[in-house]
Design a protein around this motif. Structure first.
Motif, PDB file in Angstrom:
ATOM      1  N   ASN A   1      66.312  93.238  46.638  1.00  8.42           N
ATOM      2  CA  ASN A   1      65.500  93.034  47.839  1.00  8.42           C
ATOM      3  C   ASN A   1      64.041  93.314  47.537  1.00  8.42           C
ATOM      4  N   SER A   2      63.186  92.324  47.805  1.00  6.36           N
ATOM      5  CA  SER A   2      61.737  92.547  47.746  1.00  6.36           C
ATOM      6  C   SER A   2      61.055  91.880  48.938  1.00  6.36           C
ATOM      7  N   VAL A   3      61.786  91.776  50.066  1.00  8.73           N
ATOM      8  CA  VAL A   3      61.277  91.064  51.241  1.00  8.73           C
ATOM      9  C   VAL A   3      60.939  92.007  52.393  1.00  8.73           C
ATOM     10  N   VAL A   4      61.905  92.778  52.868  1.00 12.13           N
ATOM     11  CA  VAL A   4      61.651  93.684  53.996  1.00 12.13           C
ATOM     12  C   VAL A   4      62.491  94.949  53.848  1.00 12.13           C
ATOM     13  N   ILE A   5      62.006  96.027  54.465  1.00 11.52           N
ATOM     14  CA  ILE A   5      62.808  97.216  54.697  1.00 11.52           C
ATOM     15  C   ILE A   5      63.106  97.251  56.183  1.00 11.52           C
ATOM     16  N   GLY A   6      64.393  97.368  56.530  1.00 11.36           N
ATOM     17  CA  GLY A   6      64.800  97.306  57.929  1.00 11.36           C
ATOM     18  C   GLY A   6      65.269  95.914  58.297  1.00 11.36           C
TER      19      GLY A   6
ATOM     20  N   PRO B   1      60.977  94.224  60.950  1.00 15.48           N
ATOM     21  CA  PRO B   1      61.025  95.097  59.771  1.00 15.48           C
ATOM     22  C   PRO B   1      60.171  96.352  59.909  1.00 15.48           C
ATOM     23  N   LYS B   2      60.630  97.414  59.262  1.00 10.22           N
ATOM     24  CA  LYS B   2      59.811  98.617  59.150  1.00 10.22           C
ATOM     25  C   LYS B   2      58.655  98.381  58.181  1.00 10.22           C
ATOM     26  N   VAL B   3      58.960  97.681  57.102  1.00 10.09           N
ATOM     27  CA  VAL B   3      57.953  97.364  56.088  1.00 10.09           C
ATOM     28  C   VAL B   3      58.175  95.930  55.639  1.00 10.09           C
ATOM     29  N   ARG B   4      57.124  95.152  55.595  1.00  9.67           N
ATOM     30  CA  ARG B   4      57.215  93.800  55.041  1.00  9.67           C
ATOM     31  C   ARG B   4      56.647  93.828  53.631  1.00  9.67           C
ATOM     32  N   LEU B   5      57.430  93.309  52.692  1.00  5.53           N
ATOM     33  CA  LEU B   5      57.109  93.430  51.279  1.00  5.53           C
ATOM     34  C   LEU B   5      56.546  92.127  50.718  1.00  5.53           C
ATOM     35  N   VAL B   6      56.451  92.054  49.401  1.00  6.14           N
ATOM     36  CA  VAL B   6      55.757  90.954  48.755  1.00  6.14           C
ATOM     37  C   VAL B   6      56.457  89.612  48.913  1.00  6.14           C
ATOM     38  N   GLY B   7      57.765  89.609  49.079  1.00  2.00           N
ATOM     39  CA  GLY B   7      58.506  88.358  49.199  1.00  2.00           C
ATOM     40  C   GLY B   7      59.426  88.139  48.011  1.00  2.00           C
ATOM     41  N   PRO B   8      60.146  87.024  47.978  1.00  2.00           N
ATOM     42  CA  PRO B   8      61.177  86.832  46.955  1.00  2.00           C
ATOM     43  C   PRO B   8      60.656  86.571  45.551  1.00  2.00           C
ATOM     44  N   ILE B   9      59.412  86.090  45.396  1.00  3.35           N
ATOM     45  CA  ILE B   9      58.744  85.919  44.095  1.00  3.35           C
ATOM     46  C   ILE B   9      59.686  85.440  42.984  1.00  3.35           C
ATOM     47  N   LEU B  10      60.323  84.314  43.198  1.00  2.00           N
ATOM     48  CA  LEU B  10      61.173  83.637  42.225  1.00  2.00           C
ATOM     49  C   LEU B  10      62.503  84.357  41.954  1.00  2.00           C
ATOM     50  N   GLN B  11      62.798  85.414  42.702  1.00  2.00           N
ATOM     51  CA  GLN B  11      64.071  86.105  42.483  1.00  2.00           C
ATOM     52  C   GLN B  11      65.292  85.219  42.728  1.00  2.00           C
ATOM     53  N   PRO B  12      65.290  84.337  43.749  1.00  2.00           N
ATOM     54  CA  PRO B  12      66.463  83.472  43.911  1.00  2.00           C
ATOM     55  C   PRO B  12      66.761  82.660  42.652  1.00  2.00           C
TER      56      PRO B  12
ATOM     57  N   LYS C   1      73.871  99.054  50.214  1.00  2.00           N
ATOM     58  CA  LYS C   1      73.679  97.660  50.625  1.00  2.00           C
ATOM     59  C   LYS C   1      72.206  97.423  50.916  1.00  2.00           C
ATOM     60  N   VAL C   2      71.634  96.391  50.312  1.00  2.00           N
ATOM     61  CA  VAL C   2      70.216  96.093  50.538  1.00  2.00           C
ATOM     62  C   VAL C   2      69.993  95.606  51.960  1.00  2.00           C
ATOM     63  N   ASP C   3      68.771  95.805  52.464  1.00  2.00           N
ATOM     64  CA  ASP C   3      68.429  95.353  53.808  1.00  2.00           C
ATOM     65  C   ASP C   3      68.268  93.838  53.883  1.00  2.00           C
ATOM     66  N   TYR C   4      67.950  93.225  52.750  1.00  2.00           N
ATOM     67  CA  TYR C   4      67.750  91.777  52.708  1.00  2.00           C
ATOM     68  C   TYR C   4      68.012  91.320  51.279  1.00  2.00           C
TER      69      TYR C   4
END
Length: 274
Positions: free
Chosen positions: A125-130, A135-146, A170-173
């Motif tokens: 997960n590098s998208v959101v927490i919550g 979301p509690k925190v919005r992160l950088v995004g998927p950045i080619l992870q898929p 379990k990841v939040d996203y």
């Protein structure tokens, strides 16, 4: 010669898992800790492999700089088309898609990624927490992870921090899919191959029971940390007592790493010895 550091131990362990004629991909990340684990250690490991058992391995830095001359770096680039990287001597530069190597065509054997959460299935997960909607925190995004976790033949997840907030049940996203339901679960999602191979942290290396879809402890970097590992991990470690130590580099391996691969101490964060 001084004892191996944790980054050096990880670098040699990674290098030995690469095979000749493979293609490895790593990008550029920002922040000192993230840069060390997401870019520098992978580059040092691939170069070490090229100098030892895998001379025909191809390093793709940022996807377009082929086999760069890492020893000539005076500073690490922090952007994909940073002038430092553009001017770095290399075998070739490919700036038009698809180029010589195309990840969508399955040309990349292994890659490296990171995130703020990883769970027991290996999902990242590098998208959101919550909750995604609030979301509690919005992160950088998927950045080619898929793509890393589905199209590359295998993935090394590099985590600069080992805490119970990072390694969770379990990841939040899910921005990069692991093995939910095991290999059968990935197949049901239409993903016939690929997925995380190792998860590397400052404390240990994990791999996976891919049939069961469950992370497992492969090795621990420092024996004195074994008793504390369960307390900083957000899921159970049933194999904690049986996990071996991550192998220490030999004196010859350390000499090659320090004298040839990283002579300025730029990649692995240590001043060169005189």
């Amino acid at each position: 010669m001084s004892a191996a550091t944790i980054p050096e131990i990880i670098t040699i362990a990674l290098a030995k898992s690469f095979a000749d004629h493979e293609v490895g991909f790593t990008g550029l990340v920002t922040g000192a800790a993230a840069m060390l684990y997401g870019t520098s250690i992978p580059l040092a490991a691939m170069m070490f492999a090229k100098l030892t058992h895998a001379p025909n391995l191809t390093i793709l830095l940022a996807g377009w700089s082929h086999n760069p001359d890492l020893a000539s770096l005076a500073a690490l680039p922090d952007q994909e088309f940073d002038s430092t990287l553009l001017d770095l001597p290399c075998e070739a530069q490919t700036v038009r898609y698809p180029g010589q190597f195309s990840f969508k065509r399955g040309h990349v054997d292994f890659g490296f990624s990171s995130g703020v959460q990883l769970d027991v299935t290996g999902s990242l997960n590098s998208v959101v927490i919550g909750d995604h909607a609030r979301p509690k925190v919005r992160l950088v995004g998927p950045i080619l992870q898929p793509e890393h976790m589905t199209i590359f033949r295998r993935e090394y997840v590099m985590l600069p921090h080992h805490t119970a907030r990072v390694l969770v049940e379990k990841v939040d996203y899910v921005s990069g899919v692991g093995y939910p339901g095991g290999l059968a679960g990935r197949a049901a999602l239409g993903i016939p191959e690929g997925g995380p191979e190792w998860v590397v942290t400052p404390e240990c290396i994990f791999d996976f029971d891919k049939e069961a879809g469950r992370i497992r402890l492969r090795s621990i970097h420092r024996e004195e940390r074994r008793g504390e590992l369960a307390g900083v991990t957000g899921f159970a470690l049933p194999d904690l007592e049986d996990a071996p130590a991550t192998p220490e580099p030999t004196a010859e391996e350390l000499d090659l790493l320090r004298r040839v691969v990283d002579p300025r101490g730029l990649l692995l964060g240590r001043a060169p010895e005189h």
